[in-house]
Design an enzyme around this catalytic site. Sequence first.
Site, PDB file in Angstrom:
ATOM      1  N   SER A  73     -26.602 -33.679 -16.799  1.00  0.00           N
ATOM      2  CA  SER A  73     -26.380 -32.915 -15.560  1.00  0.00           C
ATOM      3  C   SER A  73     -24.901 -32.603 -15.411  1.00  0.00           C
ATOM      4  O   SER A  73     -24.067 -33.491 -15.533  1.00  0.00           O
ATOM      5  CB  SER A  73     -26.784 -33.752 -14.346  1.00  0.00           C
ATOM      6  OG  SER A  73     -28.012 -34.374 -14.563  1.00  0.00           O
ATOM      7  N   ASN A  85     -19.756 -42.942 -16.446  1.00  0.00           N
ATOM      8  CA  ASN A  85     -20.697 -44.070 -16.500  1.00  0.00           C
ATOM      9  C   ASN A  85     -20.259 -45.203 -17.421  1.00  0.00           C
ATOM     10  O   ASN A  85     -19.576 -44.953 -18.400  1.00  0.00           O
ATOM     11  CB  ASN A  85     -22.067 -43.549 -16.967  1.00  0.00           C
ATOM     12  CG  ASN A  85     -22.818 -42.978 -15.792  1.00  0.00           C
ATOM     13  OD1 ASN A  85     -22.810 -43.541 -14.705  1.00  0.00           O
ATOM     14  ND2 ASN A  85     -23.459 -41.831 -16.015  1.00  0.00           N
ATOM     15  N   GLN A  97     -17.759 -31.179 -19.577  1.00  0.00           N
ATOM     16  CA  GLN A  97     -18.696 -30.199 -19.000  1.00  0.00           C
ATOM     17  C   GLN A  97     -18.850 -30.308 -17.483  1.00  0.00           C
ATOM     18  O   GLN A  97     -18.998 -29.293 -16.809  1.00  0.00           O
ATOM     19  CB  GLN A  97     -20.028 -30.202 -19.733  1.00  0.00           C
ATOM     20  CG  GLN A  97     -20.747 -31.523 -19.797  1.00  0.00           C
ATOM     21  CD  GLN A  97     -22.252 -31.331 -19.695  1.00  0.00           C
ATOM     22  OE1 GLN A  97     -22.743 -30.207 -19.647  1.00  0.00           O
ATOM     23  NE2 GLN A  97     -22.989 -32.420 -19.626  1.00  0.00           N
ATOM     24  N   ILE A  98     -18.796 -31.513 -16.912  1.00  0.00           N
ATOM     25  CA  ILE A  98     -18.878 -31.597 -15.442  1.00  0.00           C
ATOM     26  C   ILE A  98     -17.674 -30.878 -14.831  1.00  0.00           C
ATOM     27  O   ILE A  98     -17.799 -30.085 -13.893  1.00  0.00           O
ATOM     28  CB  ILE A  98     -18.901 -33.064 -14.964  1.00  0.00           C
ATOM     29  CG1 ILE A  98     -20.223 -33.728 -15.361  1.00  0.00           C
ATOM     30  CG2 ILE A  98     -18.725 -33.141 -13.440  1.00  0.00           C
ATOM     31  CD1 ILE A  98     -20.333 -35.197 -14.982  1.00  0.00           C
ATOM     32  N   ARG A 142     -25.471 -51.398 -25.166  1.00  0.00           N
ATOM     33  CA  ARG A 142     -25.003 -51.246 -23.792  1.00  0.00           C
ATOM     34  C   ARG A 142     -23.711 -52.051 -23.564  1.00  0.00           C
ATOM     35  O   ARG A 142     -22.796 -51.614 -22.893  1.00  0.00           O
ATOM     36  CB  ARG A 142     -26.134 -51.729 -22.866  1.00  0.00           C
ATOM     37  CG  ARG A 142     -25.877 -51.486 -21.419  1.00  0.00           C
ATOM     38  CD  ARG A 142     -27.193 -51.527 -20.667  1.00  0.00           C
ATOM     39  NE  ARG A 142     -26.942 -51.895 -19.281  1.00  0.00           N
ATOM     40  CZ  ARG A 142     -27.132 -53.099 -18.794  1.00  0.00           C
ATOM     41  NH1 ARG A 142     -27.608 -54.058 -19.564  1.00  0.00           N
ATOM     42  NH2 ARG A 142     -26.882 -53.350 -17.542  1.00  0.00           N
ATOM     43  N   ARG A 198     -30.680 -35.559  -5.068  1.00  0.00           N
ATOM     44  CA  ARG A 198     -31.967 -35.422  -5.777  1.00  0.00           C
ATOM     45  C   ARG A 198     -33.110 -35.919  -4.903  1.00  0.00           C
ATOM     46  O   ARG A 198     -34.187 -35.317  -4.858  1.00  0.00           O
ATOM     47  CB  ARG A 198     -31.929 -36.246  -7.076  1.00  0.00           C
ATOM     48  CG  ARG A 198     -31.096 -35.624  -8.179  1.00  0.00           C
ATOM     49  CD  ARG A 198     -30.860 -36.626  -9.311  1.00  0.00           C
ATOM     50  NE  ARG A 198     -30.203 -36.012 -10.459  1.00  0.00           N
ATOM     51  CZ  ARG A 198     -29.610 -36.693 -11.426  1.00  0.00           C
ATOM     52  NH1 ARG A 198     -29.593 -38.020 -11.394  1.00  0.00           N
ATOM     53  NH2 ARG A 198     -29.050 -36.079 -12.441  1.00  0.00           N
ATOM     54  N   GLN A 243      -6.589 -47.171 -16.519  1.00  0.00           N
ATOM     55  CA  GLN A 243      -6.431 -46.188 -15.439  1.00  0.00           C
ATOM     56  C   GLN A 243      -6.264 -46.889 -14.085  1.00  0.00           C
ATOM     57  O   GLN A 243      -5.570 -46.372 -13.208  1.00  0.00           O
ATOM     58  CB  GLN A 243      -7.594 -45.189 -15.466  1.00  0.00           C
ATOM     59  CG  GLN A 243      -7.553 -44.390 -16.795  1.00  0.00           C
ATOM     60  CD  GLN A 243      -8.477 -43.203 -16.870  1.00  0.00           C
ATOM     61  OE1 GLN A 243      -9.327 -42.998 -16.011  1.00  0.00           O
ATOM     62  NE2 GLN A 243      -8.335 -42.410 -17.927  1.00  0.00           N
ATOM     63  N   ASP A 261     -27.753 -38.718  -6.883  1.00  0.00           N
ATOM     64  CA  ASP A 261     -29.070 -39.331  -6.687  1.00  0.00           C
ATOM     65  C   ASP A 261     -29.561 -39.069  -5.255  1.00  0.00           C
ATOM     66  O   ASP A 261     -30.740 -38.786  -5.027  1.00  0.00           O
ATOM     67  CB  ASP A 261     -28.978 -40.838  -6.958  1.00  0.00           C
ATOM     68  CG  ASP A 261     -28.280 -41.115  -8.279  1.00  0.00           C
ATOM     69  OD1 ASP A 261     -28.816 -40.712  -9.315  1.00  0.00           O
ATOM     70  OD2 ASP A 261     -27.177 -41.695  -8.255  1.00  0.00           O
ATOM     71  N   HIS A 268     -25.910 -46.699  -9.933  1.00  0.00           N
ATOM     72  CA  HIS A 268     -26.241 -45.367 -10.454  1.00  0.00           C
ATOM     73  C   HIS A 268     -26.826 -45.565 -11.856  1.00  0.00           C
ATOM     74  O   HIS A 268     -26.146 -45.421 -12.868  1.00  0.00           O
ATOM     75  CB  HIS A 268     -25.017 -44.456 -10.505  1.00  0.00           C
ATOM     76  CG  HIS A 268     -25.290 -43.198 -11.290  1.00  0.00           C
ATOM     77  ND1 HIS A 268     -26.115 -42.208 -10.819  1.00  0.00           N
ATOM     78  CD2 HIS A 268     -24.897 -42.792 -12.526  1.00  0.00           C
ATOM     79  CE1 HIS A 268     -26.213 -41.243 -11.732  1.00  0.00           C
ATOM     80  NE2 HIS A 268     -25.484 -41.582 -12.770  1.00  0.00           N
TER      81      HIS A 268
HETATM   82  P1  NAX Z   1     -18.176 -34.751 -21.333  1.00  0.00           P
HETATM   83  O1  NAX Z   1     -18.281 -35.577 -22.563  1.00  0.00           O
HETATM   84  O2  NAX Z   1     -18.526 -33.308 -21.380  1.00  0.00           O
HETATM   85  O3  NAX Z   1     -16.682 -34.851 -20.761  1.00  0.00           O
HETATM   86  C1  NAX Z   1     -15.995 -36.050 -20.664  1.00  0.00           C
HETATM   87  C2  NAX Z   1     -14.534 -35.740 -20.907  1.00  0.00           C
HETATM   88  O4  NAX Z   1     -13.797 -36.929 -20.665  1.00  0.00           O
HETATM   89  C3  NAX Z   1     -14.235 -35.314 -22.339  1.00  0.00           C
HETATM   90  O5  NAX Z   1     -13.564 -34.068 -22.325  1.00  0.00           O
HETATM   91  C4  NAX Z   1     -13.353 -36.446 -22.884  1.00  0.00           C
HETATM   92  O6  NAX Z   1     -12.356 -35.977 -23.761  1.00  0.00           O
HETATM   93  C5  NAX Z   1     -12.747 -36.972 -21.595  1.00  0.00           C
HETATM   94  N1  NAX Z   1     -12.262 -38.357 -21.704  1.00  0.00           N
HETATM   95  C6  NAX Z   1     -12.769 -39.387 -22.422  1.00  0.00           C
HETATM   96  N2  NAX Z   1     -12.019 -40.484 -22.272  1.00  0.00           N
HETATM   97  C7  NAX Z   1     -11.028 -40.158 -21.422  1.00  0.00           C
HETATM   98  C8  NAX Z   1      -9.919 -40.861 -20.903  1.00  0.00           C
HETATM   99  N3  NAX Z   1      -9.687 -42.129 -21.245  1.00  0.00           N
HETATM  100  N4  NAX Z   1      -9.082 -40.213 -20.060  1.00  0.00           N
HETATM  101  C9  NAX Z   1      -9.289 -38.925 -19.739  1.00  0.00           C
HETATM  102  N5  NAX Z   1     -10.322 -38.195 -20.223  1.00  0.00           N
HETATM  103  C10 NAX Z   1     -11.172 -38.800 -21.048  1.00  0.00           C
HETATM  104  O7  NAX Z   1     -19.021 -35.525 -20.229  1.00  0.00           O
HETATM  105  P2  NAX Z   1     -19.546 -35.010 -18.828  1.00  0.00           P
HETATM  106  O8  NAX Z   1     -20.890 -34.423 -18.992  1.00  0.00           O
HETATM  107  O9  NAX Z   1     -18.496 -34.209 -18.168  1.00  0.00           O
HETATM  108  O10 NAX Z   1     -19.774 -36.411 -18.076  1.00  0.00           O
HETATM  109  C11 NAX Z   1     -18.702 -37.244 -17.762  1.00  0.00           C
HETATM  110  C12 NAX Z   1     -19.198 -38.606 -17.281  1.00  0.00           C
HETATM  111  O11 NAX Z   1     -19.947 -38.487 -16.080  1.00  0.00           O
HETATM  112  C13 NAX Z   1     -20.111 -39.329 -18.272  1.00  0.00           C
HETATM  113  O12 NAX Z   1     -19.721 -40.682 -18.348  1.00  0.00           O
HETATM  114  C14 NAX Z   1     -21.470 -39.208 -17.621  1.00  0.00           C
HETATM  115  O13 NAX Z   1     -22.349 -40.228 -18.033  1.00  0.00           O
HETATM  116  C15 NAX Z   1     -21.107 -39.302 -16.171  1.00  0.00           C
HETATM  117  N6  NAX Z   1     -22.081 -38.858 -15.174  1.00  0.00           N
HETATM  118  C16 NAX Z   1     -22.156 -39.536 -14.017  1.00  0.00           C
HETATM  119  C17 NAX Z   1     -22.978 -39.136 -12.989  1.00  0.00           C
HETATM  120  C18 NAX Z   1     -23.034 -39.900 -11.703  1.00  0.00           C
HETATM  121  O14 NAX Z   1     -23.814 -39.514 -10.837  1.00  0.00           O
HETATM  122  N7  NAX Z   1     -22.264 -40.956 -11.494  1.00  0.00           N
HETATM  123  C19 NAX Z   1     -23.878 -37.979 -13.123  1.00  0.00           C
HETATM  124  C20 NAX Z   1     -23.448 -37.038 -14.204  1.00  0.00           C
HETATM  125  C21 NAX Z   1     -22.903 -37.691 -15.457  1.00  0.00           C
HETATM  126  O15 NAX Z   1     -23.974 -38.110 -16.248  1.00  0.00           O
END
Ligand code: NAX
Length: 329
Positions: free
Chosen positions: A243, A132, A16-17, A99, A163, A113, A160, A188
């Site tokens: 988000s 995360n 989704q991001i 955790r 925000r 990676q 952050d 974070h």
């Molecule tokens: P989604 O679950 O919508 O998308 C994640 C995508 O990553 C999925 O399509 C999944 O198939 C793919 N994926 C999983 N393992 C993978 C791998 N080994 N190689 C390639 N792709 C892989 O999550 P989304 O809302 O897009 O968030 C993604 C990450 O950002 C999460 O870990 C989330 O916690 C983190 N965030 C970090 C933020 C920050 O400020 N640092 C803020 C936003 C977000 O919460």
Amino acid sequence: MTKPTMKVLVTGAAGQICYSLIGMIASGQMLGFDQPIILHLLEVPVAMDALKGVCMEITDSAYPLVKKVVATSDYQEAFTDIDVCIMVGAMPRKDGMERKDLLEKNASIFKGQGEALEKYSKKSVKVLVVGNPANTNCLIAKTYAPSIPAENFSALTRLDHNRAKAQVADRLGVNVSDVHNVTIWGNHSSTQYPDVSHGYVTINGEKKSITEAVNDDAWLKGDFISTVQKRGAAVIAARKLSSATSAAKAIVDHVHDWVLGTPEGEWVSMAIPSDGSYGIPEGVIYSFPVTCKDGVVTIVQGLKIDDFSRNKMEVTDKELREEKQLALN
Ligand code: NAX
């Protein structure tokens, strides 16, 4: 004259991001409206169909700057010769997951990676980890890519930072562009320390410290901090999803400023390998106030740290060291 094409890898590209992010990158918001790009999009095999749909939409958007799109689940294809690497894909926390389990699962993804970065990417690649636990995932990737300079690794705390600016702007009834030099220290996570004690606002053309303009110490040391710390959870509670569009905007801001520079006199927050500044020992990816010029990140030095700040900075440092221990074990 046309600039040489840059290769940008985005992982988790069907998530989704990335649904918000890819269009921003493709339109030129991140690297400049004169910067041609080749997009590398990495996903896990089960998400390749969804990624196909994303690719169709990139095609249908007819972005002039996009020269080619490579959609793949193969590390070699994804990581080869990239200039920028945005690691969004990560294992999400599932119900009942400790955790420690989350840290372990992600450590194995970011180890793989990191090894791919080491093997296939340019040594000049700029890496931003978003997935995360972002700081610790970044540390793992860096550990497994030892020939890429440590200063090429970063994790996202710009959301952050944005925000924090937005909360202050809202409180004072000014525009976010009038709020300057806030800092996010540390992780974070909910232990991060949003600090406005060195920041200022411009009101009617006059510069004022944020502390003076807000004139409410209890708010600045209480609700302001907890609102920024818990904003991610508040968005999840309201949207039932985390988000996404604000995270995408923060990613674009982070990479834009890293590559193209921060404005004179202005700093931003980036989580980067600690070099011992502000008494944060080396060994963790810690968010600091930084400036960027010609692709080089410099930690802002000489800010006065009072006891209140010191205590908060140590709490978030301690958490990062615990995460590191869990992830590496
Ligand atoms: P989604 O679950 O919508 O998308 C994640 C995508 O990553 C999925 O399509 C999944 O198939 C793919 N994926 C999983 N393992 C993978 C791998 N080994 N190689 C390639 N792709 C892989 O999550 P989304 O809302 O897009 O968030 C993604 C990450 O950002 C999460 O870990 C989330 O916690 C983190 N965030 C970090 C933020 C920050 O400020 N640092 C803020 C936003 C977000 O919460």
